[in-house]
Design a protein around this motif. Sequence first.
Motif, PDB file in Angstrom:
ATOM      1  N   VAL A 106     -33.672  51.587  42.871  1.00 21.71           N
ATOM      2  CA  VAL A 106     -34.143  50.693  41.800  1.00 21.71           C
ATOM      3  C   VAL A 106     -33.441  51.048  40.492  1.00 21.71           C
ATOM      4  N   GLY A 107     -32.668  50.105  39.964  1.00 25.47           N
ATOM      5  CA  GLY A 107     -32.017  50.295  38.666  1.00 25.47           C
ATOM      6  C   GLY A 107     -32.597  49.350  37.637  1.00 25.47           C
ATOM      7  N   MET A 108     -31.844  49.104  36.583  1.00 29.39           N
ATOM      8  CA  MET A 108     -32.288  48.169  35.559  1.00 29.39           C
ATOM      9  C   MET A 108     -31.968  46.749  36.003  1.00 29.39           C
ATOM     10  N   PRO A 109     -32.874  45.780  35.739  1.00 32.35           N
ATOM     11  CA  PRO A 109     -32.563  44.383  36.056  1.00 32.35           C
ATOM     12  C   PRO A 109     -31.350  43.918  35.274  1.00 32.35           C
ATOM     13  N   GLU A 110     -30.611  42.944  35.834  1.00 24.19           N
ATOM     14  CA  GLU A 110     -29.405  42.433  35.190  1.00 24.19           C
ATOM     15  C   GLU A 110     -29.679  41.883  33.791  1.00 24.19           C
ATOM     16  N   ASN A 111     -30.846  41.245  33.627  1.00 22.41           N
ATOM     17  CA  ASN A 111     -31.154  40.589  32.340  1.00 22.41           C
ATOM     18  C   ASN A 111     -32.014  41.473  31.442  1.00 22.41           C
ATOM     19  N   TYR A 112     -32.042  42.806  31.700  1.00 21.46           N
ATOM     20  CA  TYR A 112     -32.863  43.699  30.877  1.00 21.46           C
ATOM     21  C   TYR A 112     -32.352  43.739  29.456  1.00 21.46           C
ATOM     22  N   GLN A 113     -33.262  43.616  28.478  1.00 20.65           N
ATOM     23  CA  GLN A 113     -32.918  43.692  27.058  1.00 20.65           C
ATOM     24  C   GLN A 113     -33.688  44.835  26.443  1.00 20.65           C
ATOM     25  N   SER A 155     -31.939  49.488  19.835  1.00 25.37           N
ATOM     26  CA  SER A 155     -32.621  49.072  21.062  1.00 25.37           C
ATOM     27  C   SER A 155     -32.381  50.044  22.210  1.00 25.37           C
ATOM     28  N   GLN A 156     -33.208  49.892  23.262  1.00 30.54           N
ATOM     29  CA  GLN A 156     -32.997  50.686  24.468  1.00 30.54           C
ATOM     30  C   GLN A 156     -31.687  50.302  25.137  1.00 30.54           C
ATOM     31  N   GLU A 157     -31.289  49.052  24.958  1.00 29.67           N
ATOM     32  CA  GLU A 157     -30.017  48.618  25.527  1.00 29.67           C
ATOM     33  C   GLU A 157     -28.856  49.428  24.941  1.00 29.67           C
ATOM     34  N   SER A 158     -28.936  49.758  23.642  1.00 25.66           N
ATOM     35  CA  SER A 158     -27.866  50.561  23.033  1.00 25.66           C
ATOM     36  C   SER A 158     -27.846  51.970  23.627  1.00 25.66           C
ATOM     37  N   GLU A 159     -29.021  52.515  23.981  1.00 22.39           N
ATOM     38  CA  GLU A 159     -29.091  53.827  24.639  1.00 22.39           C
ATOM     39  C   GLU A 159     -28.478  53.770  26.036  1.00 22.39           C
ATOM     40  N   LEU A 160     -28.799  52.693  26.778  1.00 26.54           N
ATOM     41  CA  LEU A 160     -28.234  52.529  28.120  1.00 26.54           C
ATOM     42  C   LEU A 160     -26.719  52.358  28.048  1.00 26.54           C
ATOM     43  N   LEU A 201     -24.594  65.471  27.501  1.00 26.21           N
ATOM     44  CA  LEU A 201     -25.519  65.221  26.394  1.00 26.21           C
ATOM     45  C   LEU A 201     -24.744  64.920  25.115  1.00 26.21           C
ATOM     46  N   LEU A 202     -23.723  65.716  24.846  1.00 22.63           N
ATOM     47  CA  LEU A 202     -22.904  65.470  23.659  1.00 22.63           C
ATOM     48  C   LEU A 202     -22.192  64.123  23.759  1.00 22.63           C
ATOM     49  N   LEU A 203     -21.607  63.826  24.917  1.00 22.08           N
ATOM     50  CA  LEU A 203     -20.889  62.554  25.085  1.00 22.08           C
ATOM     51  C   LEU A 203     -21.830  61.363  24.891  1.00 22.08           C
ATOM     52  N   GLN A 204     -23.083  61.508  25.317  1.00 19.96           N
ATOM     53  CA  GLN A 204     -24.045  60.408  25.135  1.00 19.96           C
ATOM     54  C   GLN A 204     -24.337  60.188  23.663  1.00 19.96           C
ATOM     55  N   VAL A 205     -24.564  61.252  22.915  1.00 11.96           N
ATOM     56  CA  VAL A 205     -24.856  61.128  21.483  1.00 11.96           C
ATOM     57  C   VAL A 205     -23.647  60.568  20.737  1.00 11.96           C
ATOM     58  N   VAL A 206     -22.451  61.062  21.071  1.00  9.99           N
ATOM     59  CA  VAL A 206     -21.229  60.555  20.435  1.00  9.99           C
ATOM     60  C   VAL A 206     -21.041  59.069  20.753  1.00  9.99           C
ATOM     61  N   SER A 207     -21.278  58.684  22.008  1.00 12.82           N
ATOM     62  CA  SER A 207     -21.135  57.280  22.407  1.00 12.82           C
ATOM     63  C   SER A 207     -22.131  56.400  21.676  1.00 12.82           C
ATOM     64  N   TRP A 208     -23.356  56.911  21.497  1.00 12.36           N
ATOM     65  CA  TRP A 208     -24.360  56.133  20.762  1.00 12.36           C
ATOM     66  C   TRP A 208     -23.953  55.964  19.296  1.00 12.36           C
ATOM     67  N   LEU A 209     -23.522  57.066  18.670  1.00  9.67           N
ATOM     68  CA  LEU A 209     -23.136  56.996  17.259  1.00  9.67           C
ATOM     69  C   LEU A 209     -21.932  56.079  17.035  1.00  9.67           C
ATOM     70  N   THR A 210     -20.925  56.193  17.894  1.00  5.47           N
ATOM     71  CA  THR A 210     -19.731  55.359  17.719  1.00  5.47           C
ATOM     72  C   THR A 210     -19.983  53.923  18.165  1.00  5.47           C
ATOM     73  N   GLY A 211     -21.050  53.718  18.946  1.00  7.91           N
ATOM     74  CA  GLY A 211     -21.385  52.362  19.391  1.00  7.91           C
ATOM     75  C   GLY A 211     -22.124  51.546  18.351  1.00  7.91           C
ATOM     76  N   VAL A 212     -22.647  52.193  17.311  1.00  9.09           N
ATOM     77  CA  VAL A 212     -23.345  51.464  16.242  1.00  9.09           C
ATOM     78  C   VAL A 212     -22.298  50.805  15.351  1.00  9.09           C
ATOM     79  N   SER A 244     -38.255  55.383  26.207  1.00  7.42           N
ATOM     80  CA  SER A 244     -36.808  55.158  26.262  1.00  7.42           C
ATOM     81  C   SER A 244     -36.138  56.118  27.240  1.00  7.42           C
ATOM     82  N   GLU A 245     -36.554  57.384  27.231  1.00  9.58           N
ATOM     83  CA  GLU A 245     -35.985  58.378  28.153  1.00  9.58           C
ATOM     84  C   GLU A 245     -36.328  58.041  29.604  1.00  9.58           C
TER      85      GLU A 245
END
Length: 200
Positions: free
Chosen positions: A193-200, A128-133, A66-77, A176-177
């Motif tokens: 079933v995962g996310m489609p390749e062209n999911y935005q 976007s949801q893509e940034s969460e993924l 959970l922490l790594l996900q939040v850190v990855s999201w913050l540093t990904g912006v 989003s969750e």
Amino acid sequence: MEPNAEIRRLLDVMPASGRMTTKIVSKPEQAKVIDASFPQPWNQGRPIYINFDLWRRLTKPQRDLLLLQVVSWLTGVKWFKPDIYQGVVLAGLLGGLLEAAQSDLVGVAVGGGLSAIALVRIWRTNKSQESELNADAAAIRVAQRRGYSEVEAAQHLLSAIEAVAKIEGRSSLNFSELIRCQNLRAIAGLSPVGMPENYQ
């Protein structure tokens, strides 16, 4: 759980880039288990707020992911990375300044409008949801360097998302969750079933 000891442990789990740009803050009064505000371009500090009374209800692997996900999201912006939208913002601002120097109100309006459109696009991309993924995938990669397998990391993050909703008293996950959980189930081998390749 002693917050300072857990903060020290979490700092060891974080990647170096996360330790430089984020800060873990104990916030026992918040209703969320973990929370972070969307980072503004003028704000260098990126605090992560944790309610340690709720946090201790999660397992150690869930807390790590959970922490790594939040850190990855913050540093990904990234507000200031060279790409087309940042170029358009810069061009619009420079054009607007040149037109202002020449007292051309139409040119100023066009330059300002161009910059505003590009800034809105940058904002939407980072929210976007893509940034969460992408943050989920980055968290799993970091977790693999911390001794987790890809499947284990995906399972722990998936269970953490579901556990947080229960701890916070929410009856269901938000859209989003749900998208993230479906993607994590595919990574963990729990769903074909995962996310489609062209999911935005």
